[in-house]
Structures are given as structure tokens and as C-alpha cells.
Design a protein around this motif. Sequence first.
Motif, PDB file in Angstrom:
ATOM      1  N   ASN A 139       6.189  16.996  -4.600  1.00 20.18           N
ATOM      2  CA  ASN A 139       5.856  15.881  -5.756  1.00 20.18           C
ATOM      3  C   ASN A 139       5.359  16.744  -6.676  1.00 20.18           C
ATOM      4  OD1 ASN A 139       7.167  14.018  -4.581  1.00 20.18           O
ATOM      5  ND2 ASN A 139       5.518  12.989  -4.433  1.00 20.18           N
ATOM      6  N   LYS A 149      12.236   8.027  -6.852  1.00 18.52           N
ATOM      7  CA  LYS A 149      11.934   8.536  -5.609  1.00 18.52           C
ATOM      8  C   LYS A 149      11.232   7.649  -4.398  1.00 18.52           C
ATOM      9  CE  LYS A 149      11.123  13.310  -4.666  1.00 18.52           C
ATOM     10  NZ  LYS A 149       9.691  14.548  -4.891  1.00 18.52           N
ATOM     11  N   HIS A 201       7.934   6.586   8.868  1.00 18.59           N
ATOM     12  CA  HIS A 201       9.135   7.574   8.739  1.00 18.59           C
ATOM     13  C   HIS A 201       8.893   8.605   9.217  1.00 18.59           C
ATOM     14  CE1 HIS A 201       9.226   7.205   5.165  1.00 18.59           C
ATOM     15  NE2 HIS A 201       9.903   7.531   5.046  1.00 18.59           N
ATOM     16  N   LEU A 234       1.866   2.247  -3.472  1.00 20.47           N
ATOM     17  CA  LEU A 234       0.542   2.731  -4.077  1.00 20.47           C
ATOM     18  C   LEU A 234       0.017   3.875  -3.523  1.00 20.47           C
ATOM     19  CD1 LEU A 234      -1.451  -0.197  -3.860  1.00 20.47           C
ATOM     20  CD2 LEU A 234      -0.505   0.339  -5.499  1.00 20.47           C
ATOM     21  N   ALA A 235      -0.168   4.245  -2.204  1.00 25.60           N
ATOM     22  CA  ALA A 235       0.310   5.409  -2.046  1.00 25.60           C
ATOM     23  C   ALA A 235       1.834   6.794  -2.618  1.00 25.60           C
ATOM     24  CB  ALA A 235       0.564   5.549  -0.315  1.00 25.60           C
ATOM     25  N   ALA A 236       2.128   6.199  -3.124  1.00 24.55           N
ATOM     26  CA  ALA A 236       3.109   6.809  -3.492  1.00 24.55           C
ATOM     27  C   ALA A 236       3.047   7.522  -4.727  1.00 24.55           C
ATOM     28  CB  ALA A 236       4.928   6.442  -3.102  1.00 24.55           C
ATOM     29  N   LYS A 237       2.364   6.008  -5.314  1.00 24.08           N
ATOM     30  CA  LYS A 237       2.031   6.616  -6.586  1.00 24.08           C
ATOM     31  C   LYS A 237       0.886   7.548  -6.779  1.00 24.08           C
ATOM     32  CE  LYS A 237       4.783   4.068  -8.970  1.00 24.08           C
ATOM     33  NZ  LYS A 237       5.324   4.550 -10.337  1.00 24.08           N
ATOM     34  N   VAL A 238       0.188   7.383  -6.203  1.00 19.13           N
ATOM     35  CA  VAL A 238      -1.192   8.497  -5.898  1.00 19.13           C
ATOM     36  C   VAL A 238      -0.791   9.811  -5.486  1.00 19.13           C
ATOM     37  CG1 VAL A 238      -3.161   9.100  -4.566  1.00 19.13           C
ATOM     38  CG2 VAL A 238      -3.053   6.834  -5.569  1.00 19.13           C
ATOM     39  N   ASP A 239       0.396   9.605  -4.775  1.00 19.02           N
ATOM     40  CA  ASP A 239       0.932  10.944  -4.117  1.00 19.02           C
ATOM     41  C   ASP A 239       1.817  11.638  -5.464  1.00 19.02           C
ATOM     42  OD1 ASP A 239      -0.536  11.284  -1.755  1.00 19.02           O
ATOM     43  OD2 ASP A 239       1.290  10.497  -0.182  1.00 19.02           O
ATOM     44  N   GLY A 240       1.981  11.198  -6.580  1.00 17.64           N
ATOM     45  CA  GLY A 240       2.720  11.379  -7.522  1.00 17.64           C
ATOM     46  C   GLY A 240       4.423  11.012  -7.773  1.00 17.64           C
ATOM     47  N   THR A 241       4.489  10.068  -7.128  1.00 16.26           N
ATOM     48  CA  THR A 241       6.046   9.717  -7.265  1.00 16.26           C
ATOM     49  C   THR A 241       7.210   8.619  -7.911  1.00 16.26           C
ATOM     50  OG1 THR A 241       6.058   8.131  -5.593  1.00 16.26           O
ATOM     51  CG2 THR A 241       6.573  10.419  -4.761  1.00 16.26           C
ATOM     52  N   SER A 242       8.091   8.961  -8.647  1.00 18.37           N
ATOM     53  CA  SER A 242       7.969   7.762  -9.624  1.00 18.37           C
ATOM     54  C   SER A 242       8.872   6.972  -8.885  1.00 18.37           C
ATOM     55  CB  SER A 242       8.932   8.754 -10.302  1.00 18.37           C
ATOM     56  OG  SER A 242      10.655   9.226  -9.688  1.00 18.37           O
ATOM     57  N   LYS A 249      -3.267  18.290  -1.913  1.00 17.96           N
ATOM     58  CA  LYS A 249      -3.188  18.630  -3.348  1.00 17.96           C
ATOM     59  C   LYS A 249      -4.209  18.900  -3.934  1.00 17.96           C
ATOM     60  CE  LYS A 249      -2.976  14.254  -5.842  1.00 17.96           C
ATOM     61  NZ  LYS A 249      -1.782  12.670  -5.659  1.00 17.96           N
ATOM     62  N   GLU A 255       0.772  -1.266  -0.267  1.00 19.25           N
ATOM     63  CA  GLU A 255      -0.013  -0.035   0.386  1.00 19.25           C
ATOM     64  C   GLU A 255       0.944   1.588  -0.058  1.00 19.25           C
ATOM     65  OE1 GLU A 255      -0.712  -2.064   1.728  1.00 19.25           O
ATOM     66  OE2 GLU A 255      -2.888  -2.529   0.991  1.00 19.25           O
ATOM     67  N   LEU A 256       1.643   1.347   1.167  1.00  9.49           N
ATOM     68  CA  LEU A 256       2.814   2.040   0.863  1.00  9.49           C
ATOM     69  C   LEU A 256       3.416   2.234  -0.412  1.00  9.49           C
ATOM     70  CD1 LEU A 256       5.149   2.513   3.765  1.00  9.49           C
ATOM     71  CD2 LEU A 256       3.191   3.519   3.630  1.00  9.49           C
ATOM     72  N   LYS A 271      12.722   7.833  -0.737  1.00  8.03           N
ATOM     73  CA  LYS A 271      12.715   8.905   0.063  1.00  8.03           C
ATOM     74  C   LYS A 271      11.676   8.093   1.435  1.00  8.03           C
ATOM     75  CE  LYS A 271      11.902  13.859  -0.617  1.00  8.03           C
ATOM     76  NZ  LYS A 271      12.216  14.629   0.548  1.00  8.03           N
ATOM     77  N   VAL A 272      10.897   6.726   0.312  1.00 12.70           N
ATOM     78  CA  VAL A 272      10.578   5.999   1.691  1.00 12.70           C
ATOM     79  C   VAL A 272      11.133   4.261   2.347  1.00 12.70           C
ATOM     80  CG1 VAL A 272       8.171   4.044   1.683  1.00 12.70           C
ATOM     81  CG2 VAL A 272       8.023   6.998   1.033  1.00 12.70           C
ATOM     82  N   LEU A 285      -4.676   2.658 -10.768  1.00 15.47           N
ATOM     83  CA  LEU A 285      -3.134   1.494  -9.972  1.00 15.47           C
ATOM     84  C   LEU A 285      -3.455   0.340 -10.335  1.00 15.47           C
ATOM     85  CD1 LEU A 285      -3.535   2.435  -5.834  1.00 15.47           C
ATOM     86  CD2 LEU A 285      -1.397   2.942  -7.375  1.00 15.47           C
ATOM     87  N   PRO A 326       2.670  14.625  -1.069  1.00  8.93           N
ATOM     88  CA  PRO A 326       1.798  14.686  -2.836  1.00  8.93           C
ATOM     89  C   PRO A 326       2.143  16.835  -3.105  1.00  8.93           C
ATOM     90  CG  PRO A 326       0.264  14.173  -0.246  1.00  8.93           C
ATOM     91  CD  PRO A 326       1.871  14.674   0.194  1.00  8.93           C
ATOM     92  N   TYR A 371       3.395   7.052   5.632  1.00  4.69           N
ATOM     93  CA  TYR A 371       4.935   6.420   5.988  1.00  4.69           C
ATOM     94  C   TYR A 371       5.127   6.516   7.306  1.00  4.69           C
ATOM     95  CZ  TYR A 371       3.862   7.892   1.080  1.00  4.69           C
ATOM     96  OH  TYR A 371       3.211   8.560  -0.205  1.00  4.69           O
ATOM     97  N   THR A 405      -1.044   7.353 -12.569  1.00  3.04           N
ATOM     98  CA  THR A 405      -1.557   7.249 -11.374  1.00  3.04           C
ATOM     99  C   THR A 405      -1.008   8.822 -10.842  1.00  3.04           C
ATOM    100  OG1 THR A 405      -2.160   5.222 -10.468  1.00  3.04           O
ATOM    101  CG2 THR A 405      -2.173   6.330  -8.978  1.00  3.04           C
ATOM    102  N   GLU A 406      -0.385   8.320 -10.857  1.00  5.22           N
ATOM    103  CA  GLU A 406       0.261  10.343 -10.796  1.00  5.22           C
ATOM    104  C   GLU A 406       0.420  11.043 -10.847  1.00  5.22           C
ATOM    105  OE1 GLU A 406       2.363   6.936 -11.465  1.00  5.22           O
ATOM    106  OE2 GLU A 406       4.424   7.326 -11.952  1.00  5.22           O
ATOM    107  N   PHE A 412      -6.298   4.924   2.188  1.00  8.29           N
ATOM    108  CA  PHE A 412      -6.532   3.249   1.990  1.00  8.29           C
ATOM    109  C   PHE A 412      -7.257   2.465   3.212  1.00  8.29           C
ATOM    110  CE2 PHE A 412      -2.937   4.252  -1.405  1.00  8.29           C
ATOM    111  CZ  PHE A 412      -3.255   3.401  -1.909  1.00  8.29           C
TER     112      PHE A 412
END
Lengths: 295, 367
Positions: free
Chosen positions: B109, A198, B96, A187-195, B161, A184-185, A202-203, B59, B106, B94, B79-80, B88
Motif C-alpha cells: 500500500n 482497496k 484469507h 482498522l488494521a487495514a487503515k493502519v496498513d495504509g489502505t483506502s 513498513k 478490527e480488520l 482486498k479484504v 483511528l 502494508p 487477514y 491513520t493511513e 490489536f
Amino acid sequence: MSDTITMKEKNIQQVSAAQKTMQILVKFFTYAFLILMALIVLFPFYWMIISSLKTLAEYRLNVPTFFPQQIMFSNYAEAFTTASLGQLFYNTMIVGVVSTLLSLVITVLSAFAFARLEFKGRDTMFGLLLATMMIPGELFTITNYATVTQLGWMNTYRVLIIPFLVSVFYIYLLRQNFMQIPNELYLAAKVDGTSDLKYLWKVMVPLSLPTLISITILKMMGSWNSYIWPRLVANDEAHRMITNGLRNAFTETSGDVNYPVQMAAVALVSAPLFLVFVFLRKYIMAGVSRSGIKG
Amino acid sequence: MKVVLQNLTKIFPSRDKKAGKEVVAVNDFNFEIPDGKLIGLLGPSGCGKSTTLYMISGLQKPTSGKIFFGDDDVTELSTENRGIGLVFQNYALYPHMTVQQNILFPLQNLKGADKLSKEEMQERAYNAAKLVQIEELMDRKPSELSGGQQQRVAIARALVKMPRVLLLDEPLSNLDARLRLQTREEIRRIQKETGITTVFVTHDQEEAMSISDMIVVMKLGVLQQIGKPQDVYDDPANLFVAKFLGTPPINVLEGKIQGGKVYIGQEAVLEVSGAEDQDVVIGIRPEGFELAETGALHCNLVNVEVMGRDVSIVSHHPASQNASIRSIINADHKTSVGGQIVRYDLKPHKVFLFNKETEERIRCEVK
């Protein structure tokens, strides 16, 4: 009635007293055992340090002394100059730092690929990589030697660095760690717009920091302790590593070895590793226990 | 932003190439989500509702069909680049990063023209946190938050965002009962304040009915019914929808239509016009019963449960498909129930007739 009650109480007291004695005994033997073991482990270090402080004459006594009669700190200065420890440290640091950094980059990227990306033949490839772990390291020495002589890499830094950059074991270790990070992390990062890159940086890297530190320490210690390979391929003045330096430097023209001075040099060389162990033992232990047996 | 799903289909290939069949998770789904509305995607687990949500988010790629945000075809957009917010089921914060870093992530990015200055980012993050009332918790780590607080952080992160569409995947399932009630009202409030088109997935019909503008009921990847919650409840399209909505669930009995009358067993309970004689399945909402001395339906009394506001009567009938029939009677009428038999009249608008084979609703007038 009251008699029976007091009897019972007494019984209970007796039982608890017996239990207490038992506990104390168990503790006593546990600690006695641990102390004995610690002494056995620590004795060589003690012997190294007192030997490094003796005169050569005292060192050669038939009945060894357990504490130096005359403390010779000058042995350390002598060790540093005769062995040109400065140059040895420098060589070892360069090889250690560069190979650790490059190795980390390779390990992180390949572990990410094997843990997270989907491509054809991924599992087969990973299986093949794991299979190479079955081959004993000494066998590689021969083929690697043939390869590097052909490439004309003898007596360079790169011959000390490049052949050992890829460690299947570290990749495996990190991949397992990466795979524990919930999907999920990602997928969440994808939703938040990361490559992907990244997200990795970052994670995944911050979350796997303990494993990465373990890998760094193990790799640094590996470079520091390596002996056979540097001896074979880079034994000239300019590139000699610390372990080989210690082996040769103290043989005098008469063929005698000045052991106290050599011991002083050994003590100096062990010091960094010793410090690393004291301050980072948590990570070393974690790395070792995660890896099963390899240390 | 309205969202249009056009012939959306998702087929998962079988894992086992020799034996297994492929799984059709979503089958030819057509639906238009109006701008600024809150939509509840509802169905039992495995009905394809999460898959639908993931396809809207990008996704998962649809096997066929198209997805539009407004007039833009986003089917091939990753998605991005879709500009959606997604919360979710397990929040996926995250671990950390602090709450603030989570919400900022978000924004950091954003690329190109959307790029924000540090101050703007801080401000937007603060506003998002304020909206979900967690501005006091900005320096905490997710592990130091309660489930409800984590959920708010996840919503703030999804909103910060200013997404075109907000998607929520079972957002309340990890909360305890009280918090669930509170949070679902909160979600409703936030959605109204922001006016963002929102789709949320749930298997809890009560949750979906209580806050959605419209609900979409799914079964095995096939759309069953779309409508306002009350309309779907009052006018189910088939037996599945009727059974799925409502607590306590609808009572289902076997019966038949004969000569303009609905029979349960030998008892003619209602009159019907515009339907042929046939065997039917009869669904009666618990509130569709009325105690009557001369009532047509005879049931064997099992138990009377007093709940203060109403009385719940549990009884048996040989034609019932459920283990027992549960009716809810307003406690205002001091009706005394005694003896072995309880007799009911039925309220016609709470009774639905279904075809026995297809389980589709039989459209006819019941009196």
C-alpha cells in the motif's frame, strides 16, 4: 453369584441387540422415505428425457411407454435448428452475464456503504429499501412496463437488464455478511495504509466470496428462468430469451405441437442449470439457507 | 521519533440523547514520549488508555488537543498517512491471506516515492518475519497458527513498513501465562533492536512494570502519574497509584497523625515530621513489615503461607480497609510465628501517608 453375572451380561446383550435392530429399522425407514421422495422429484426429469427420445407417434400412444421403443437422437438436432436455440442461448447469456456482473458491482458497493460507512440517514435509508421488499414483484411489472415504453426501450437488451440490477435482497444478504467481519480488520487495514475501496476489494470481497458466489448463481438462474418480463418487453427474434423461445417454436403450421422435439429442447436448456446445481450446490444451499426461504 | 500529546481530550457523546451524559474518556492529557523508549500505558479497564492509543494512531479523532510526531503536527492526519504500526488485542490478521501476504500487505500500500520493488518487499517481509522468528511459517494461514505465533505475525506486520511509532493494544492478554512471560521479553528485545518509539496499553501492572522504560498510570481519563516503573512504585502520587501497582497489593489502614506521630488505632507506629495533625490513610507495602518482639503494630494472626523464598503472613487489624493484612518476610530469618498476635515494626520508606478526603499523598518525612 456367577449366575447372576451371566444373567446381567445376557440382559445387556439383549438390550444392545434390541437397540441395534431399532437403529437398523430407523435407518431403513429413513432411507426408504428419502428414496421415495427422490423418485417423486426425479420422475419429471426422467419423463422429459424419455419423451425427448420418442417418435411423435409413440408419444401419442394412449398407454404411455416407460422406455422409448425407438431412440430418436435426431430430435435434439431438430430442436436446435427449429428453435434457433443458438440465438436464444446467446441472448440469454448476454443478459445473464451482463446483468450479473453489474448487479454484483452495485450490490457490493451498496452493501459496503450500509455495513461500514457512517453517514446521516443510513439506517433510515436501509429501512426504506427493506420495506420495498414487501411489495410483490408483479406490481413492479406494471410500473416498469409503463416506464420502459415511455423510454422507448422495447425490444432491446437493456430493457432486460437494467430494471432488475438492484436487488434489495442481495444487498441485505451481503450487508449481513460484511457486518460479521470484525471491525478490527478495517482498522488494521487503515493502519496498513489502505483506502476504503482497496480494503473492500482486498479484504471484504475475498472474505465474503461464498455469499458472492451464491448471489452470482441465484442471479444467473433468475435470468435463465425469467419468463413474464421478457415476454412483455422483448419478444422479437433478436432479443428473445430462452424460456419464451421454447414456448413458441414448436407449434407446426397445422397447429400441432411436436412434443418430443420440444422436450429435447427443454432438456438442452435445463442442462446448464443442472450442471451448475451439481457442481455448485454447496453455494446454492448456503445462499438459500442464509436467505431463509427464497431460492 | 518523540511523540507529544498536548491537552489531549476525547469526549464521547451520549448514546441516549435525553437521559445520558457524555463520557469524557480522556481528559486534558499532557505527555511527551521520548524518542526510542518503551512506554506502558497502565490503568483499569475503562480508564481511557485504549482511547489514548487510538488517538495517537489516528483511528479516533481527539475532541480537542494536539498530537505531534517529532515536530510534525499529525492531529489532522488520517491513520493511513501517519506511518504508525498497531498491534490489536485480537491481532486482526487477514484470515484469507497467508502469513507472508499479511506481512506484505502494508508494503503493497505504500505510494509515491516509498513504493518498493517486488524483491525489496520480499526482503523486507522476510527480515520482519525473521525478527519475530516466524520465517518458517510464511505459507501458513492465520487459522493454522497458535496464539503466540499469530501475535508475532501481527508484530511483524506492524514493523515491516518501519513505522515512526509502534502501538500495542493489550498485546499479551490473549496468551497463556507462560507465553505471556516469554513474549513480553520478546517485545522488549524487538523494541530495543529496532529502536522504534513504542507505546503499549495494558491493565496488568506487572507486565507494564517489567518491560517499560516509563509507565503512565491513568484513571477515568485522567493522568495519575508518569515515571520509571521503580520510581512510581516507590513513590506513588496518590492512593490509587499505590493500590494499583504491586502484587500482592499494598495494605491500606486507617490512622491519624497526632503530635508528630503516626497512629494506627491506639498504637504509635512511626514518627513523622512536616505534617499537620489529621486523619490519614496509611499504605504499607507487603515487604514493609518486620517481625519484632517489641513491634508497635499488633495484628491478629490468621495464617502463615510458606512460599520457599519468603514467608507470607496473613493477619487482621481492626483499622485495615482490606479484608486482611498480608506481609512478606524474607525466609532467611528463621522467625517462628506463634500465638494469636503478631507484632511488626514498619520500614519507613515502604509506608505512604494519604489525605483521607483527596487521597493525595501527604509529602512529609516518615521515620
